[in-house]
Write an enzyme that holds these catalytic residues in place. Structure first.
Site: not given
Ligand code: GRF
Length: 198
Positions: A14, A16, A111
């Site tokens: 989480g 991001n 992505h």
């Molecule tokens: C990110 O690298 C996103 O691009 C991929 O999964 C990862 C998620 O990381 N789809 P977080 O949960 O946001 O730390």
């Protein structure tokens, strides 16, 4: 000023989701106040749920386990309905969304590769192991084909900056944190312009 409701979906760490929340919640944009009305997680053990609590964001937990895709998406639709988000922002959400969901909500996704290269769940490893000299991240509209909707924005770096897998992965995440909040604003602009022309 009118609120513009957004939902953020995640499945695990989480980071991001947290970054988007911190950069976008209550931000003024094009005469509106962006509002992360809810975050949604499909995994009850995800660390991101703790992050959501700390942020004070309403967190909907809808497990996909022991459900068909249709049952899962129907439950997500029910959980989201009271919040009426105008855009769903997928941030490390590891489930595919079908037209059942996508006919109700517009969604965008991040992505960790330069699409259309390295689609799917192993993008970081595949891109690290490839002979390419550059790598990067992409934000795109979600369509019914995995990682294939129209690209909103991308960012890239030269591989020589990150010789180890750890440094490579860190660089990918740093680019994500920079790119995604701005790409959300670009996506909103695109959809406002489209709505104006209709
Ligand atoms: C990110 O690298 C996103 O691009 C991929 O999964 C990862 C998620 O990381 N789809 P977080 O949960 O946001 O730390």
């Amino acid at each position: 000023m009118q609120d513009f409701p957004l939902a953020i979906f995640f499945s695990g760490n989480g980071s991001n989701m947290q970054n988007l929340y911190e950069k976008l919640h209550h931000k003024e944009f094009m005469g509106m106040r962006l509002c992360v009305c809810a975050v949604l997680c499909n995994n009850e053990n995800a660390f991101g749920i703790e992050r959501a609590k700390a942020l004070g964001a309403p967190c909907l937990v809808v497990s996909h386990r022991h459900k068909t895709r249709q049952e899962f998406e129907t439950q997500i639709l029910q959980a989201l309905a009271p919040f009426a988000p105008k855009l769903c922002i997928l941030a490390g959400f590891m489930r595919i969304l079908s037209p059942l969901f996508l006919q109700h909500y517009a969604a965008i996704n991040i992505h960790p590769s330069i699409l259309p290269l390295f689609k799917g769940a192993n993008a970081i490893v595949e891109s690290f192991e490839s002979p390419m000299k550059v790598a990067g991240v992409s934000v795109h509209w979600v369509s019914k084909e995995l990682d294939s909707g129209a690209i909103i924005d991308q960012a890239a770096f030269h591989r020589k900056e990150t010789p180890t897998f750890e440094s490579f992965e860190q660089k990918i995440h740093a680019l994500e944190y920079d790119l995604y909040p701005n790409a959300v604003l670009q996506a909103l602009k695109q959809s406002f312009l489209k709505a104006d022309m209709e």
